[in-house]
Write a protein that holds these residues in place. Structure first.
Motif, mmCIF file in Angstrom:
data_model
loop_
_atom_site.group_PDB
_atom_site.id
_atom_site.type_symbol
_atom_site.label_atom_id
_atom_site.label_comp_id
_atom_site.label_asym_id
_atom_site.label_seq_id
_atom_site.Cartn_x
_atom_site.Cartn_y
_atom_site.Cartn_z
ATOM 1 N N ARG A 251 0.797 -1.230 0.000
ATOM 2 C CA ARG A 251 0.000 0.000 0.000
ATOM 3 C C ARG A 251 0.829 1.279 0.000
ATOM 4 N NH1 ARG A 251 -3.328 0.258 4.813
ATOM 5 N NH2 ARG A 251 -2.061 -1.345 5.822
ATOM 6 N N GLY A 252 2.147 1.159 0.106
ATOM 7 C CA GLY A 252 2.989 2.346 0.091
ATOM 8 C C GLY A 252 3.222 2.845 -1.335
ATOM 9 N N ARG A 253 3.824 4.027 -1.442
ATOM 10 C CA ARG A 253 4.078 4.591 -2.769
ATOM 11 C C ARG A 253 5.126 5.689 -2.695
ATOM 12 N NH1 ARG A 253 1.288 9.357 -4.314
ATOM 13 N NH2 ARG A 253 0.079 10.305 -2.638
ATOM 14 N N PHE A 254 5.739 5.968 -3.841
ATOM 15 C CA PHE A 254 6.570 7.157 -3.983
ATOM 16 C C PHE A 254 5.650 8.353 -4.254
ATOM 17 C CE2 PHE A 254 9.798 4.067 -5.926
ATOM 18 C CZ PHE A 254 10.483 3.923 -4.730
ATOM 19 N N PHE A 255 6.065 9.533 -3.816
ATOM 20 C CA PHE A 255 5.324 10.731 -4.204
ATOM 21 C C PHE A 255 6.267 11.924 -4.237
ATOM 22 C CE2 PHE A 255 5.304 11.178 0.343
ATOM 23 C CZ PHE A 255 5.192 12.540 0.608
ATOM 24 N N LEU A 256 5.892 12.902 -5.071
ATOM 25 C CA LEU A 256 6.670 14.130 -5.219
ATOM 26 C C LEU A 256 5.989 15.260 -4.457
ATOM 27 C CD1 LEU A 256 7.554 13.968 -9.015
ATOM 28 C CD2 LEU A 256 9.154 13.747 -7.113
ATOM 29 N N GLU A 257 6.751 15.943 -3.660
ATOM 30 C CA GLU A 257 6.220 17.068 -2.889
ATOM 31 C C GLU A 257 6.786 18.370 -3.444
ATOM 32 O OE1 GLU A 257 5.532 17.103 1.630
ATOM 33 O OE2 GLU A 257 7.400 18.221 1.376
ATOM 34 N N TYR A 258 5.893 19.221 -3.946
ATOM 35 C CA TYR A 258 6.272 20.529 -4.478
ATOM 36 C C TYR A 258 5.791 21.626 -3.538
ATOM 37 C CZ TYR A 258 7.417 18.542 -9.083
ATOM 38 O OH TYR A 258 7.997 17.839 -10.110
ATOM 39 N N LYS A 259 6.564 22.695 -3.449
ATOM 40 C CA LYS A 259 6.128 23.840 -2.651
ATOM 41 C C LYS A 259 4.884 24.479 -3.254
ATOM 42 C CE LYS A 259 10.697 25.034 -0.810
ATOM 43 N NZ LYS A 259 11.753 26.080 -0.713
ATOM 44 N N SER A 260 4.706 24.330 -4.565
ATOM 45 C CA SER A 260 3.587 24.981 -5.244
ATOM 46 C C SER A 260 2.327 24.125 -5.290
ATOM 47 C CB SER A 260 3.991 25.332 -6.683
ATOM 48 O OG SER A 260 4.335 24.156 -7.400
ATOM 49 N N GLN A 261 2.361 22.901 -4.722
ATOM 50 C CA GLN A 261 1.160 22.063 -4.790
ATOM 51 C C GLN A 261 0.067 22.705 -3.932
ATOM 52 O OE1 GLN A 261 3.126 18.444 -3.439
ATOM 53 N NE2 GLN A 261 2.044 18.547 -1.514
ATOM 54 N N SER A 262 -1.204 22.555 -4.296
ATOM 55 C CA SER A 262 -1.686 21.656 -5.311
ATOM 56 C C SER A 262 -2.060 22.383 -6.627
ATOM 57 C CB SER A 262 -2.929 20.935 -4.795
ATOM 58 O OG SER A 262 -3.918 21.887 -4.459
ATOM 59 N N GLN A 263 -1.681 23.652 -6.750
ATOM 60 C CA GLN A 263 -1.983 24.420 -7.963
ATOM 61 C C GLN A 263 -0.871 24.314 -9.006
ATOM 62 O OE1 GLN A 263 -5.021 25.966 -8.341
ATOM 63 N NE2 GLN A 263 -5.433 24.928 -6.387
ATOM 64 N N TYR A 264 0.369 24.164 -8.571
ATOM 65 C CA TYR A 264 1.525 24.011 -9.471
ATOM 66 C C TYR A 264 1.631 25.171 -10.461
ATOM 67 C CZ TYR A 264 1.113 19.255 -7.661
ATOM 68 O OH TYR A 264 1.001 18.165 -6.834
ATOM 69 N N HIS A 265 1.514 26.387 -9.938
ATOM 70 C CA HIS A 265 1.590 27.550 -10.824
ATOM 71 C C HIS A 265 2.975 27.676 -11.462
ATOM 72 C CE1 HIS A 265 -2.358 28.905 -9.913
ATOM 73 N NE2 HIS A 265 -2.107 29.181 -8.632
#
Length: 430
Positions: A251-265
């Motif tokens: 049930r685990g996963r890799f994920f990317l964390e961006y400072k701009s999430q969740s809009q990703y401007h």
């Protein structure tokens, strides 16, 4: 002394602007998709890359707002999924102790199954026939230990820096310098624009921090021992370990964390920059001299070759390396070949040593057949595991008058296989 521009008096015009935004787009996108798996890759995008329009359309759908959706229509997706760091479906999972049943698992289970799918056989359990038709990989997983910087994946386990990355950078800079020397400022500006736009885009996309997300089961949970399999008859992976480590796989996963999430401007702005690069190159490159156009096209060609080189890198293989070295910390494993599927299933049931209800559930999932013979086989195996007795001896104690000759023959064949799996499971040492 003024240098004479090469090919200045040629009447030929090399109009390459129309292909600049499309040519090599898929390779450029694939090359940028490895940015989180190669050390220093986010800082090495400073070259005039082809396919700017294609890349802009692909990454533009990540940004979320009415403006971005208008400029780049399409289904908004998660960056982790777009960059193929998540989203693959793993095999079925059946737990031996906790009663967990999962018809499909996640991306990490997919990577693990893929890693073990083609391993060489370490041990062959002999049977009536010379051919072994069933294979099982037994993996013993250590208790999960938080690594330095957890949950951020450590950079020292990523693919090392590749010095070849300096070649397209040097060539693009050299091509722009040559254009400047001979006074072709149109092509000079367009090469520099391509360098800046691609470099900024690579930096922005690469600014996401690669982390791992895991469930947090109760410390009092039973062991997570169980099996991964796609379908009866397929390669089986038997996992032994705590609920924490095995639920991380399923049930685990890799994920990317961006400072701009969740809009990703910021990704939206970089996509606009790539689109503007394509439009400006479309109009301005034809204004340059033939020599400058050749320099522009040459920089695209070298960059395309480098992007194709990066696209050839197996990103799944890099992810498997991270999974095995960081999360699972190089588990111990062996692959065993058994004569038939029945012997494999009994081997797994015996080796896992589950309680009767757990063994019954495991057998029902791995052998879904529901006939009188198979019900008798499965009940005999459950009792054999419970009593620590050969399944053939358990069946010998039962009344079989309700079976016809054909069913008795089938039962005899199945019990031979069950005995092979039982004895192999009892004797197996990892």
């Amino acid at each position: 002394m003024t240098l004479k521009i090469p090919l200045e008096n040629s009447s030929f015009n090399l109009d390459v602007s129309g292909i600049a935004g499309f040519f090599g787009g898929e390779e450029s996108f694939a090359a940028m998709s490895s940015v989180h798996l190669v050390r220093g890759r986010r800082w090495l995008g400073w070259y005039n890359s082809p396919g700017s329009y294609y890349v802009a359309k692909k990454y533009g759908v990540l940004a979320k707002s009415r403006v971005w959706d208008g400029l780049y229509p399409g289904v908004n997706v998660d960056p982790t999924t777009m960059l193929e760091l998540d989203g693959k479906v793993g095999p079925r999972y059946v737990a031996a102790h906790s009663g967990t049943r999962m018809e499909k698992t996640g991306h990490l289970a997919y990577l693990l199954a893929s890693h073990y799918s083609d391993l060489e056989v370490d041990q062959v359990i002999p049977g009536p026939s010379a051919k072994s038709e069933a294979h099982i990989t037994i993996a013993s997983l250590e208790e999960f230990k938080e690594f330095e910087g957890y949950p951020k994946l450590p950079a020292d386990h990523l693919s090392p820096f590749d010095p070849i990355a300096t070649v397209p950078i040097a060539f693009s800079v050299g091509a722009s310098v040559m254009c400047a020397i001979f006074g072709d400022w149109y092509c000079f500006a367009m090469i520099i624009l391509g360098v800046v736009c691609n470099g900024v885009s690579c930096f922005v996309i690469g600014s996401g921090v690669l982390k791992i997300k895991q469930p947090n089961p109760s410390p009092h949970s039973p062991p997570g021992d169980g099996v991964l399999f796609n379908a009866p008859g397929s390669r089986v992976i038997l996992l032994k370990g705590s609920e924490k480590i095995i639920s991380s796989i399923t049930r685990g996963r890799f994920f990317l964390e961006y400072k701009s999430q969740s809009q990703y401007h910021d990704i939206g702005y970089s996509s606009v920059a790539l689109t503007m690069q394509f439009l400006l190159q479309l109009f301005i490159v034809p204004q340059g001299q033939l020599f400058g156009q050749i320099m522009f096209l040459s920089s695209l060609g070298v960059s395309w070759i480098f992007n194709a080189y990066l696209a050839s890198v197996d990103r799944e293989d890099l992810q498997k390396r991270i999974l095995m070295r960081v999360l699972l910390q190089k588990p111990t494993f062996r692959t065993v070949a058994l004569p038939k599927w029945t012997s494999l299933v009994v081997f797994a049931a015996v080796y896992l040593q589950a309680k009767p209800e757990g063994t019954r559930g495991l057998l029902e999932q791995l052998i879904p057949n529901d006939t009188a013979v198979w019900r008798l086989v499965k009940s005999a195996v459950v009792e054999a595991v419970e009593r620590n007795k050969d399944p053939s001896e358990v069946v010998a104690e039962r009344n079989l008058d309700h079976l016809d000759n054909q069913e008795r023959g089938l039962l005899e064949d199945m019990m031979k296989q069950a005995s092979i799996g039982y004895n192999a499971g009892n004797d197996f040492k990892l």
